[in-house]
Motif scaffolding. Structure first.
Motif, PDB file in Angstrom:
ATOM      1  N   LEU A 170       0.827  -1.222   0.000  1.00  0.00           N
ATOM      2  CA  LEU A 170       0.000   0.000   0.000  1.00  0.00           C
ATOM      3  C   LEU A 170       0.853   1.260   0.000  1.00  0.00           C
ATOM      4  CD1 LEU A 170      -2.942  -0.973   2.394  1.00  0.00           C
ATOM      5  CD2 LEU A 170      -2.556  -1.593  -0.002  1.00  0.00           C
ATOM      6  N   GLY A 171       2.017   1.163  -0.635  1.00  0.00           N
ATOM      7  CA  GLY A 171       2.892   2.326  -0.755  1.00  0.00           C
ATOM      8  C   GLY A 171       3.863   2.500   0.392  1.00  0.00           C
ATOM      9  N   GLU A 172       3.831   1.606   1.389  1.00  0.00           N
ATOM     10  CA  GLU A 172       4.758   1.668   2.514  1.00  0.00           C
ATOM     11  C   GLU A 172       6.053   0.920   2.156  1.00  0.00           C
ATOM     12  OE1 GLU A 172       4.280   3.306   5.267  1.00  0.00           O
ATOM     13  OE2 GLU A 172       2.124   3.388   5.711  1.00  0.00           O
ATOM     14  N   LYS A 173       7.115   1.209   2.895  1.00  0.00           N
ATOM     15  CA  LYS A 173       8.400   0.553   2.647  1.00  0.00           C
ATOM     16  C   LYS A 173       8.458  -0.841   3.249  1.00  0.00           C
ATOM     17  CE  LYS A 173      11.087   4.821   2.191  1.00  0.00           C
ATOM     18  NZ  LYS A 173      12.224   5.624   2.707  1.00  0.00           N
ATOM     19  N   SER A 174       7.607  -1.122   4.228  1.00  0.00           N
ATOM     20  CA  SER A 174       7.607  -2.403   4.917  1.00  0.00           C
ATOM     21  C   SER A 174       6.185  -2.764   5.311  1.00  0.00           C
ATOM     22  CB  SER A 174       8.490  -2.338   6.162  1.00  0.00           C
ATOM     23  OG  SER A 174       8.269  -3.451   6.999  1.00  0.00           O
ATOM     24  N   ASP A 177       4.565  -1.634   8.835  1.00  0.00           N
ATOM     25  CA  ASP A 177       3.863  -0.372   9.062  1.00  0.00           C
ATOM     26  C   ASP A 177       2.372  -0.445   8.736  1.00  0.00           C
ATOM     27  OD1 ASP A 177       6.284   0.923   9.783  1.00  0.00           O
ATOM     28  OD2 ASP A 177       6.789   1.156   7.671  1.00  0.00           O
ATOM     29  N   LEU A 178       1.939  -1.544   8.143  1.00  0.00           N
ATOM     30  CA  LEU A 178       0.536  -1.690   7.772  1.00  0.00           C
ATOM     31  C   LEU A 178      -0.279  -2.200   8.949  1.00  0.00           C
ATOM     32  CD1 LEU A 178       1.023  -3.392   4.294  1.00  0.00           C
ATOM     33  CD2 LEU A 178       0.469  -0.994   4.721  1.00  0.00           C
ATOM     34  N   GLN A 179      -1.508  -1.720   9.051  1.00  0.00           N
ATOM     35  CA  GLN A 179      -2.444  -2.234  10.048  1.00  0.00           C
ATOM     36  C   GLN A 179      -3.275  -3.340   9.413  1.00  0.00           C
ATOM     37  OE1 GLN A 179      -4.734   1.079  11.521  1.00  0.00           O
ATOM     38  NE2 GLN A 179      -3.078   1.823  12.818  1.00  0.00           N
ATOM     39  N   LEU A 180      -3.496  -4.407  10.172  1.00  0.00           N
ATOM     40  CA  LEU A 180      -4.219  -5.563   9.654  1.00  0.00           C
ATOM     41  C   LEU A 180      -5.339  -5.966  10.594  1.00  0.00           C
ATOM     42  CD1 LEU A 180      -4.442  -8.019   7.644  1.00  0.00           C
ATOM     43  CD2 LEU A 180      -2.890  -9.233   9.201  1.00  0.00           C
ATOM     44  N   LYS A 181      -6.503  -6.232  10.006  1.00  0.00           N
ATOM     45  CA  LYS A 181      -7.608  -6.871  10.719  1.00  0.00           C
ATOM     46  C   LYS A 181      -7.932  -8.180  10.015  1.00  0.00           C
ATOM     47  CE  LYS A 181     -10.162  -2.744  12.284  1.00  0.00           C
ATOM     48  NZ  LYS A 181     -11.500  -2.073  12.213  1.00  0.00           N
ATOM     49  N   LEU A 182      -8.241  -9.209  10.805  1.00  0.00           N
ATOM     50  CA  LEU A 182      -8.698 -10.476  10.258  1.00  0.00           C
ATOM     51  C   LEU A 182      -9.976 -10.894  10.966  1.00  0.00           C
ATOM     52  CD1 LEU A 182      -5.521 -12.771   9.959  1.00  0.00           C
ATOM     53  CD2 LEU A 182      -6.857 -11.802   8.080  1.00  0.00           C
ATOM     54  N   SER A 183     -10.944 -11.365  10.195  1.00  0.00           N
ATOM     55  CA  SER A 183     -12.164 -11.913  10.767  1.00  0.00           C
ATOM     56  C   SER A 183     -12.021 -13.426  10.781  1.00  0.00           C
ATOM     57  CB  SER A 183     -13.382 -11.488   9.948  1.00  0.00           C
ATOM     58  OG  SER A 183     -14.572 -12.017  10.509  1.00  0.00           O
ATOM     59  N   ALA A 184     -11.350 -13.921  11.814  1.00  0.00           N
ATOM     60  CA  ALA A 184     -11.009 -15.341  11.881  1.00  0.00           C
ATOM     61  C   ALA A 184     -11.271 -15.873  13.286  1.00  0.00           C
ATOM     62  CB  ALA A 184      -9.548 -15.563  11.500  1.00  0.00           C
ATOM     63  N   ARG A 251      -4.483  -1.609   6.030  1.00  0.00           N
ATOM     64  CA  ARG A 251      -4.566  -0.145   6.000  1.00  0.00           C
ATOM     65  C   ARG A 251      -3.182   0.483   6.122  1.00  0.00           C
ATOM     66  NH1 ARG A 251      -8.752   3.520   7.765  1.00  0.00           N
ATOM     67  NH2 ARG A 251      -9.960   1.724   8.510  1.00  0.00           N
ATOM     68  N   SER A 252      -2.935   1.494   5.274  1.00  0.00           N
ATOM     69  CA  SER A 252      -1.779   2.369   5.434  1.00  0.00           C
ATOM     70  C   SER A 252      -2.271   3.689   5.990  1.00  0.00           C
ATOM     71  CB  SER A 252      -1.070   2.597   4.093  1.00  0.00           C
ATOM     72  OG  SER A 252      -0.183   3.705   4.180  1.00  0.00           O
ATOM     73  N   VAL A 253      -1.891   3.986   7.218  1.00  0.00           N
ATOM     74  CA  VAL A 253      -2.309   5.251   7.836  1.00  0.00           C
ATOM     75  C   VAL A 253      -1.644   6.419   7.125  1.00  0.00           C
ATOM     76  CG1 VAL A 253      -2.272   6.606   9.962  1.00  0.00           C
ATOM     77  CG2 VAL A 253      -2.727   4.142  10.061  1.00  0.00           C
ATOM     78  N   LYS A 254      -0.349   6.264   6.810  1.00  0.00           N
ATOM     79  CA  LYS A 254       0.407   7.345   6.163  1.00  0.00           C
ATOM     80  C   LYS A 254      -0.211   7.744   4.830  1.00  0.00           C
ATOM     81  CE  LYS A 254       4.175   6.583   3.846  1.00  0.00           C
ATOM     82  NZ  LYS A 254       5.573   6.201   3.457  1.00  0.00           N
ATOM     83  N   ASN A 255      -0.562   6.746   4.027  1.00  0.00           N
ATOM     84  CA  ASN A 255      -1.084   7.034   2.687  1.00  0.00           C
ATOM     85  C   ASN A 255      -2.611   7.126   2.643  1.00  0.00           C
ATOM     86  OD1 ASN A 255       1.459   7.107   1.425  1.00  0.00           O
ATOM     87  ND2 ASN A 255       1.527   4.874   1.338  1.00  0.00           N
ATOM     88  N   ARG A 256      -3.248   6.910   3.789  1.00  0.00           N
ATOM     89  CA  ARG A 256      -4.713   6.974   3.879  1.00  0.00           C
ATOM     90  C   ARG A 256      -5.374   6.047   2.853  1.00  0.00           C
ATOM     91  NH1 ARG A 256      -5.917  13.285   3.767  1.00  0.00           N
ATOM     92  NH2 ARG A 256      -4.048  13.273   2.454  1.00  0.00           N
ATOM     93  N   VAL A 257      -4.858   4.818   2.804  1.00  0.00           N
ATOM     94  CA  VAL A 257      -5.380   3.798   1.888  1.00  0.00           C
ATOM     95  C   VAL A 257      -5.842   2.602   2.713  1.00  0.00           C
ATOM     96  CG1 VAL A 257      -4.823   2.192   0.028  1.00  0.00           C
ATOM     97  CG2 VAL A 257      -3.894   4.503  -0.021  1.00  0.00           C
ATOM     98  N   LYS A 258      -7.029   2.106   2.410  1.00  0.00           N
ATOM     99  CA  LYS A 258      -7.538   0.904   3.059  1.00  0.00           C
ATOM    100  C   LYS A 258      -7.944  -0.102   1.989  1.00  0.00           C
ATOM    101  CE  LYS A 258     -11.730   0.691   4.761  1.00  0.00           C
ATOM    102  NZ  LYS A 258     -12.915   0.885   5.647  1.00  0.00           N
ATOM    103  N   MET A 259      -7.503  -1.346   2.170  1.00  0.00           N
ATOM    104  CA  MET A 259      -7.891  -2.434   1.271  1.00  0.00           C
ATOM    105  C   MET A 259      -8.702  -3.448   2.066  1.00  0.00           C
ATOM    106  SD  MET A 259      -5.477  -5.059  -0.922  1.00  0.00           S
ATOM    107  CE  MET A 259      -5.143  -6.190   0.432  1.00  0.00           C
TER     108      MET A 259
END
Length: 290
Positions: A170-174, A177-184, A251-259
């Motif tokens: 999502l445009g991050e270097k690593s 740094d991404l936030q993840l949710k799982l419905s599991a 989600r990338s907080v920095k880039n304000r992108v959520k998938m």
């Protein structure tokens, strides 16, 4: 067809999805971020580099994605032996698997937002029974949804389990740094060689809340499950809650992108890219393999 054919899907919001027939792959997803297009995937600089890719970047994996123990299985009393390309096991269908084949891009149905790839695989290829007619379609909507559908027609009993292996950043270097949710509800216990033992463990055994939207770094660092700690990341099959429409959120907080991820499959293999190597870096992206 043994030549690279590239096509680009576009929509009115400016999103671009680049596909290539080698492995019916996604080679790029560009999304408008703060008035400019930004790459959402780990990718090579040029299309031709995907032909020698050992990491399955964006590839359609199969005939059977993930691992088959001891590279063999049995159907109706007959044993089938496969290439062992991951220690003693068969990974993603073995050597010369479908991610390493040149698929046919169907020109008649091709549009600015739809592409269909087909591949005929012969009985006995890589040790698997049955002729198989495979098809993968990619549909890009105007609101930014990318839908992947798979079909397989067989003439014998045979295992068939396909997935896409894109590494998202999502445009991050690593991916840390991404936030993840799982419905599991749970995850599959597995051996150190990546083979499920048959035990379904409760997700609470990991000691972190996958519904809270923590960073991937926190989900690893705060994890109480020894295997995740020892392996410094995830290569884990999570069993999804059937009642949830959205199965995962990245989600990338920095880039304000959520998938968001929606699937009719029962599980997601979460892989945090520890074994990415030159020209990439470990943990540069995360796979959500439905």
């Amino acid at each position: 067809m043994t030549e690279l054919v590239k096509t680009v899907l576009k929509n009115d919001i400016g999103m671009e999805v680049t596909l290539v027939n080698f492995g019916a792959r996604i080679t790029s997803v560009k999304y408008p971020v703060i008035d400019k297009l930004q790459e959402m995937l780990v990718r090579y600089d040029t299309t031709k580099e995907f032909v020698s890719d050992p990491f399955y970047l964006g590839a359609t994996c199969g005939r059977v994605c993930n691992r088959i123990e001891n590279a063999k299985f049995e159907i109706d009393g007959q044993q089938y032996t496969l290439p062992a390309n991951d220690g003693d096991n068969c990974l993603h269908g073995g050597d010369d698997n479908i991610s390493l084949q040149y698929w046919q891009l169907e020109q008649d149905s091709l549009t600015a937002q739809y592409a269909k790839f087909t591949l005929d695989v012969s009985d006995g290829h890589n040790g698997f029974p049955s002729n198989v007619q495979l098809a993968v379609t990619y549909q890009l909507s105007e609101n930014g949804a990318l839908t992947i559908d798979y079909w397989g027609i067989t003439d014998k009993k045979t295992p068939l389990n396909l997935t896409n292996h894109a590494y998202f950043n999502l445009g991050e270097k690593s991916c840390f740094d991404l936030q993840l949710k799982l419905s599991a509800d749970g995850f599959l216990e597995r051996s150190s060689a990546g083979i499920p033992t048959g035990e379904l463990l409760n997700i609470d055994d990991m000691g972190v809340d996958f519904a809270a939207g923590r960073s991937i770094a926190e989900l690893i660092d705060l994890n109480k499950f020894a295997q995740v700690k020892n392996e410094e990341g995830f290569d884990t099959c999570f069993v999804l809650k059937p009642e949830s429409e959205i199965k995962a959120e990245l989600r990338s907080v920095k880039n304000r992108v959520k998938m968001t991820v929606m699937t009719d499959q029962p599980s997601i293999q979460l892989y945090t890219g520890k074994f990415l190597d030159d020209p990439f870096r470990p943990y540069q992206g995360v796979c959500l393999e439905c």
